[in-house]
Design an enzyme around this catalytic site. Structure first.
Site, PDB file in Angstrom:
ATOM      1  N   ASP A  85     -28.834  75.190  -1.745  1.00 18.29           N
ATOM      2  CA  ASP A  85     -27.584  74.466  -1.487  1.00 18.29           C
ATOM      3  C   ASP A  85     -27.664  73.130  -2.210  1.00 18.29           C
ATOM      4  O   ASP A  85     -28.695  72.450  -2.169  1.00 18.29           O
ATOM      5  CB  ASP A  85     -27.354  74.234   0.003  1.00 18.29           C
ATOM      6  CG  ASP A  85     -25.971  73.667   0.278  1.00 18.29           C
ATOM      7  OD1 ASP A  85     -25.009  74.465   0.343  1.00 18.29           O
ATOM      8  OD2 ASP A  85     -25.833  72.438   0.412  1.00 18.29           O
ATOM      9  N   GLU A  87     -25.565  69.390  -2.980  1.00 21.33           N
ATOM     10  CA  GLU A  87     -24.514  68.444  -2.601  1.00 21.33           C
ATOM     11  C   GLU A  87     -24.213  67.611  -3.836  1.00 21.33           C
ATOM     12  O   GLU A  87     -25.128  67.139  -4.515  1.00 21.33           O
ATOM     13  CB  GLU A  87     -24.971  67.563  -1.446  1.00 21.33           C
ATOM     14  CG  GLU A  87     -25.585  68.330  -0.283  1.00 21.33           C
ATOM     15  CD  GLU A  87     -24.655  69.360   0.328  1.00 21.33           C
ATOM     16  OE1 GLU A  87     -23.422  69.153   0.262  1.00 21.33           O
ATOM     17  OE2 GLU A  87     -25.142  70.356   0.855  1.00 21.33           O
ATOM     18  N   HIS A 243     -23.013  69.904   6.221  1.00 19.37           N
ATOM     19  CA  HIS A 243     -22.743  69.240   4.944  1.00 19.37           C
ATOM     20  C   HIS A 243     -23.893  68.356   4.491  1.00 19.37           C
ATOM     21  O   HIS A 243     -23.683  67.375   3.779  1.00 19.37           O
ATOM     22  CB  HIS A 243     -21.434  68.452   4.993  1.00 19.37           C
ATOM     23  CG  HIS A 243     -20.304  69.244   5.574  1.00 19.37           C
ATOM     24  ND1 HIS A 243     -20.001  70.521   5.135  1.00 19.37           N
ATOM     25  CD2 HIS A 243     -19.441  68.967   6.580  1.00 19.37           C
ATOM     26  CE1 HIS A 243     -18.991  70.980   5.845  1.00 19.37           C
ATOM     27  NE2 HIS A 243     -18.638  70.072   6.731  1.00 19.37           N
ATOM     28  N   ASP A 248     -27.234  73.129   5.604  1.00 24.97           N
ATOM     29  CA  ASP A 248     -26.391  74.222   5.116  1.00 24.97           C
ATOM     30  C   ASP A 248     -27.235  75.351   4.526  1.00 24.97           C
ATOM     31  O   ASP A 248     -26.930  76.533   4.707  1.00 24.97           O
ATOM     32  CB  ASP A 248     -25.404  73.699   4.075  1.00 24.97           C
ATOM     33  CG  ASP A 248     -24.305  72.834   4.680  1.00 24.97           C
ATOM     34  OD1 ASP A 248     -24.282  72.703   5.917  1.00 24.97           O
ATOM     35  OD2 ASP A 248     -23.476  72.302   3.921  1.00 24.97           O
TER      36      ASP A 248
END
Length: 297
Positions: A85, A87, A243, A248
């Site tokens: 994941d 960001e 988030h 996540d």
């Protein structure tokens, strides 16, 4: 597109300067800065951060012992699934900043049951000239330049993540990793863009194949939004922890393992058929994963 779908698609974190833990006591070391050791705290609270005076090299997490029966290699045709994941500072991998990356390893029990393994997560320093979409930063609350944010350059962050993945590939007798992600094309696009920018020579991931849990959850559970898919699967989801790359990724790993484990009977039936057709050998499962040599690491 709904706000929930937008949040999943953008893949940006609501954490500002607290780092999601890798393993207990594992330090994240900013360039020239102090050690920041992150320990998990009690449920419902954020991680505890301890700042030391002298940086020390990060320890390498011990990889699981090599499994002689090659269960993981057989289960995914020589690929090791690794949940990623990211960001980010926006939608566009070529121009927008990579701000966090988390990798969650997938382990396998002797009976073939998949389970979530170790998490390796890092804040990432925006590359020179990176675009930071104000709307994305407003949505997540990330301050990419906060003085207490222990961010690493892209090359260093990728190097640390890839080192752990290579250990796991070896331990499970696999040939290379395959990215698992929720809306996986987004994460794979940012990963590949960062690999190119940082001139990383040894990328353990397949360059374009991936397992998308949004697709898997839609087929198996009738839901494509991660929080809703987890809810109907009976798994926990904490909106206040969502988030961040590590949270996540861990929840995506739980979803991937649940769906794959529910497909165990289907996999075993397919294996019996494949053996009957001479496609696979029960005695040499790792040899089944023949790939184009140009894709080997």
């Amino acid at each position: 597109m709904s706000d929930a779908d937008l949040t999943v698609a953008v893949g940006v974190s609501a954490a500002t300067c607290t780092s999601a833990p890798e393993a207990p006591g594992t330090p994240a070391v900013p360039d020239g800065g102090p050690v920041v050791a992150i320990e998990p705290a009690a449920s419902g609270t954020g991680p505890a951060i301890t700042i030391g005076a002298t940086p020390t090299p990060p320890p390498t997490t011990a990889a699981p012992a090599v499994l002689p029966n090659g269960l993981m290699a057989r289960r995914f045709r020589g690929f090791l699934p690794v949940v990623i994941d990211v960001e980010t500072g926006g939608f566009h991998s070529a121009t927008d900043a990579l701000l966090e990356i988390a990798a969650v390893l997938i382990d396998i029990d002797p009976d073939g049951t998949l389970k979530r393994g170790a998490t390796h997560s890092f804040h990432v320093r925006p590359f020179d000239g990176a675009r930071l979409d104000p709307a994305a930063l407003s949505l997540t609350g990330i301050d990419p330049f906060h003085p207490l944010r222990p961010a690493l350059p892209e090359k260093d962050a990728l190097g640390r993540v890839f080192r752990e993945i290579r250990h796991a590939i070896h331990a499970y007798n696999c040939r290379r990793a395959i990215l698992v992600g929720h809306n996986a094309a987004f994460d794979l696009g940012f990963l590949n863009a960062a690999v190119t920018r940082a001139d990383v020579k040894r990328n353990p991931f397949h360059p374009f194949s991936c397992f998308d849990t949004a697709t898997l959850a839609g087929a198996a559970l009738g839901q494509t939004v991660l929080a809703k898919a987890l809810a109907v699967a009976g798994l926990q989801w904490d909106p206040s922890s969502a988030h961040s790359a590590s949270y996540d990724a861990e929840k995506t790993a739980d979803m991937f393992c649940l769906i794959c484990n529910r497909l165990s009977d289907s996999f075993q039936d397919a294996q019996r058929r494949a053996r009957a057709m001479g496609w696979v050998s029960a005695n040499a499962p790792a040899a089944e994963a023949a790939e184009d040599p140009s894709l080997e690491t």
